[in-house]
Motif scaffolding. Sequence first.
Motif, PDB file in Angstrom:
ATOM      1  N   PHE A  74       0.800  -1.215   0.000  1.00  0.00           N
ATOM      2  CA  PHE A  74       0.000   0.000   0.000  1.00  0.00           C
ATOM      3  C   PHE A  74       0.842   1.279   0.000  1.00  0.00           C
ATOM      4  N   ALA A  78      -3.058   3.789  -4.101  1.00  0.00           N
ATOM      5  CA  ALA A  78      -4.104   4.586  -3.468  1.00  0.00           C
ATOM      6  C   ALA A  78      -5.174   3.713  -2.824  1.00  0.00           C
ATOM      7  N   TYR A  79      -5.351   2.526  -3.345  1.00  0.00           N
ATOM      8  CA  TYR A  79      -6.324   1.583  -2.794  1.00  0.00           C
ATOM      9  C   TYR A  79      -5.958   0.211  -3.323  1.00  0.00           C
ATOM     10  N   GLU A  80      -6.610  -0.781  -2.802  1.00  0.00           N
ATOM     11  CA  GLU A  80      -6.291  -2.123  -3.259  1.00  0.00           C
ATOM     12  C   GLU A  80      -6.651  -2.276  -4.736  1.00  0.00           C
ATOM     13  N   ALA A  82      -5.216  -0.515  -7.097  1.00  0.00           N
ATOM     14  CA  ALA A  82      -4.836   0.689  -7.840  1.00  0.00           C
ATOM     15  C   ALA A  82      -3.483   0.472  -8.496  1.00  0.00           C
ATOM     16  N   LEU A 148      -7.481   5.497   2.743  1.00  0.00           N
ATOM     17  CA  LEU A 148      -7.250   4.171   2.192  1.00  0.00           C
ATOM     18  C   LEU A 148      -8.152   3.200   2.928  1.00  0.00           C
TER      19      LEU A 148
END
Lengths: 226, 773
Positions: A74, A78-80, A82, A148
């Motif tokens: 991470f 930016a997010y899972e 991404a 997040l």
Amino acid sequence: MKRLKIISFVVFLMIAAVIIIGRSIKATYEKTSIDENDKSLNSEHDSILLHVNILDVNNIIDKNARFKNTAKYFSNRAYEGAPPTVPHEVEGTQIGGKACLKCHETGGYVDKFKANAPIVPHPNFENCIQCHVPVNTKNEFKDSNWELVTNKSSSEITNQALLTSPPVIPHTITKTDDCLSCHSGLGIKKVRVTHPERTNCRQCHVPKYTQKDEQDEFIRKPLVNN
Amino acid sequence: MFTQNLNRRVFVKKMATSAAVVSAVSLFPGIVFAEEQQVNLTEDNLNWKKAPCRFCGVGCGLLIGISNGKAVAVKGDPRSSVNKGLACVKGYHSVMALYGKDRLKKPLVKKNGVFVETSMKEALDLVASKMSETIKNHGKDAVSIYGSGQWAIPDGYIASKLFKGCIGTNNIEANARLCMASAVTGFMTSFGMDEPMGCYEDIDYANVFVLWGNNMAEMHPVLFSRMLDQRQKRGIKIIDFATRTTRTSNAADKSILFKPQTDLAVANAICYEIIKNNWVNKNFVETNCKFQKGKTNIGHGLTDDFKFKDEPEQIDFDAFKVFLEDYIPEKVEKYSGVAARDIKYMAALYGDPNKKVVSFWCMGPNQHTRGTWMNNLIYNIHLLTGKISSPGNSPFSLTGQPSACGTAREVGTFTHKLPKGLVANEKDRAFAAKIWGVPVENIPDKPTHHTMSMFRALDRGEIKFMWIQVTNPMVTIPNLNRYRKGAEKEGRFIVVSDVYPTPTTDVADVILPSAMWIEKTGLFGNSERRTQFWEQMLTPPGEAMDDGKQLLEVAERLGYGKYFQYSKENYAEEVYNEYTQFHAGKKHGMAPLEVLKKEAGMIWPFVDGKPTKWRFNSKYDPACEKEGFHFYGNEDGKAVIWQRPYEAPAESPDSEYPFWLNTGRVVEHWHTGSMTRRISVLHKAVPNSYVELNPEEAKELGIKNRDRVRITSRRGTIVMLASVNERGVPPRGQVFVPFFDEHFLINELTLDSYCPISNEPDYKKCAVKIEKV
């Protein structure tokens, strides 16, 4: 007595085998994300067998054991799911392509950056800069309330029908996914598989969810109408 | 594919490795099961909902992950035939643009030079009272609205109905004038009907792609990736025809550079070669084309009183051939900088009967003082060779905004337009009045101001009230100094609806906070005529309200409520159902909502439950009234091949200002960056704008990468960082500046010259000088 020794040894071996296999399977179904509602799976083709050189991964680990963990995962996303940013300098005049693939096609230790290059899950896409951009400043333009949010759960999840059956895939699969880029040696260690060399993942591991709304449920007509 | 043979030794080794790993796991579980840092753990599952991307005109289908009332993730929608599951870095991070800390949540009213918070009700009351006061004192044409190609379809439709149908002024424009107007006039003059005849599926069939001044690797990356994918699979060719070397040039099979403005001459030279080598598809041209010429020496629109009307004249093929004698490749080589053999090479690609060719273009030919001509000329090439309206043969004009086609062009949010037809046509006015339910006398029959003219009228004081929605003109208007001063003058009242503070909200008297994208229900229409619906997924922050709803509230206050009898919750869908009546029929029928809710968009004309992928070809288009091709936009069913000469731009480099200034975008930022700069990933990748210099010239001027450079035109001057040998490399005599950065307003330097037919300004050519600071 001798017989008993042999039997108990065999029993011990069997118990050990069950524990070992059980633990190793457990290691593979550590959850990263679950998505019950996703109905958008792409074809098998995209997410298997992209890497013919994946077998070398095991050798790479032996030499430079720097596993990735979720925090690292991470650190540049930016997010899972991404697209990760590029943590090293890149030449801007190119779209990427071969220049990126030189290290990222097979992954492994890169002397220039003193780091392990992750394996690109989609070496067939050449326009790398379309999604992966470098980091050229630490400052923000304006602060953000973005948070997040991961769907990661530490609780046990049942993604196995039987103790020894292959776990189902608990997360979504997108166009750009290749199982081994996360589940092999250079991926997140929590989700590493014990058998990266098999590569045909979806032979045994199937997605958890079905595409329910695509089609009416199949109901067999009764043989006899009453 | 899996080709490696595992011999026994290797296999045993692998087994041993696996066993070792397994043992390690069982002996030291901590190695593998160490607690990882867990971030914002949530037990909720993600809920994925579909929406078209907020940013460019490609119109990728996205799936937005919603969790606990927040958007938390994005992925490409694999069911969308546009992007097939892929997105670009802007799309993947688009939802982060919703969460900037300085998001506008409360209306602000300027009192004695400072903004004061107020309630939405009071702010809307003020807007309405200012509007009616202005109309009472200065007439209907003293109020205006300036929107954009980012208006959702219902927003633009309500704006048009309110201003044209109710208030009775044609003072409605959209920033699409600054990017797509030349494409529209190109289509209208060549085919009598707007928007591309083909669709993105052409990429899957074409053998050659010619990119006319279009850095697709950065500006239309998803489509570019689809081309690269085809190159891997089928060995297609990509030709980059541009004024500077970009990432696209480097990825293309061939990069051909031309000097600014000479694309006009090269396109004519290609036609010359096609005719000379007998590559003309005679059968196609005879049955489906006619030849015309228009006025020449048509000017550049630099003065306030500039007016132009083209007078088309029929000519024949022989006259056209004679005209092309001026454009033999060897002659054109001299001033275009394009080698004659490269011109012949391009002509040969277009001329080869066994090759299918797609031409892509966007701002290069559009933001051009001869933008309409340039569009005509590309169509000429495709018409002469008959490579049009069939799979893989497509002159394809791309768009830059998510609904430049869907809203600005199809709803017609321009001074001369109605949702169907023109304000100047009595029949079209009557038709609009009928659907709108307004008296036909309400709709004035004369267009008023196009965008540049509108901002000039604001400066002069003829327009006193301007409502600006979803756009940021105080960054984007060329020759900005003049128009910012105009907007700030006494007696002007500016209302700005936006989601973040921008240089445009700085000049506002009232700022209305808007709901953004998935915070409301809406529809966009992309470059390939695809209409896409999304439903509201999030609650807008604070008092933020849809742009359409703001307009409805003001309409109500102005006493036009009876014309806008939509329900509060469902107005977007009701508006769409009303709007589609305009386009009913085989030529422009739009898909009904129930289809749009299910599918990842649908291409119009939508006839008998099916999209029409290729228009004007009877094989695919049920609207054709004859076998083969039928260009039904024109009454005689024929497309026009235009005689359009080369003419010089309004300003060229000279001894005082020796460089061409070109402006544009980067992949990370969209439009003026008011959204993308608030996305951490994108801002950190490109934190500021810069000026790209030619490496040799930089050396001669003693300028190194990252040095501070003063760049000056006759209209303004700014100091910014030099970029040498980084992303793009301009040839000698040219510099390039991305326009997204509000701290370096490059449009203070650009020239407000425009194409006299489309009235679209040329952001790509003016003269500047460069000094090291």
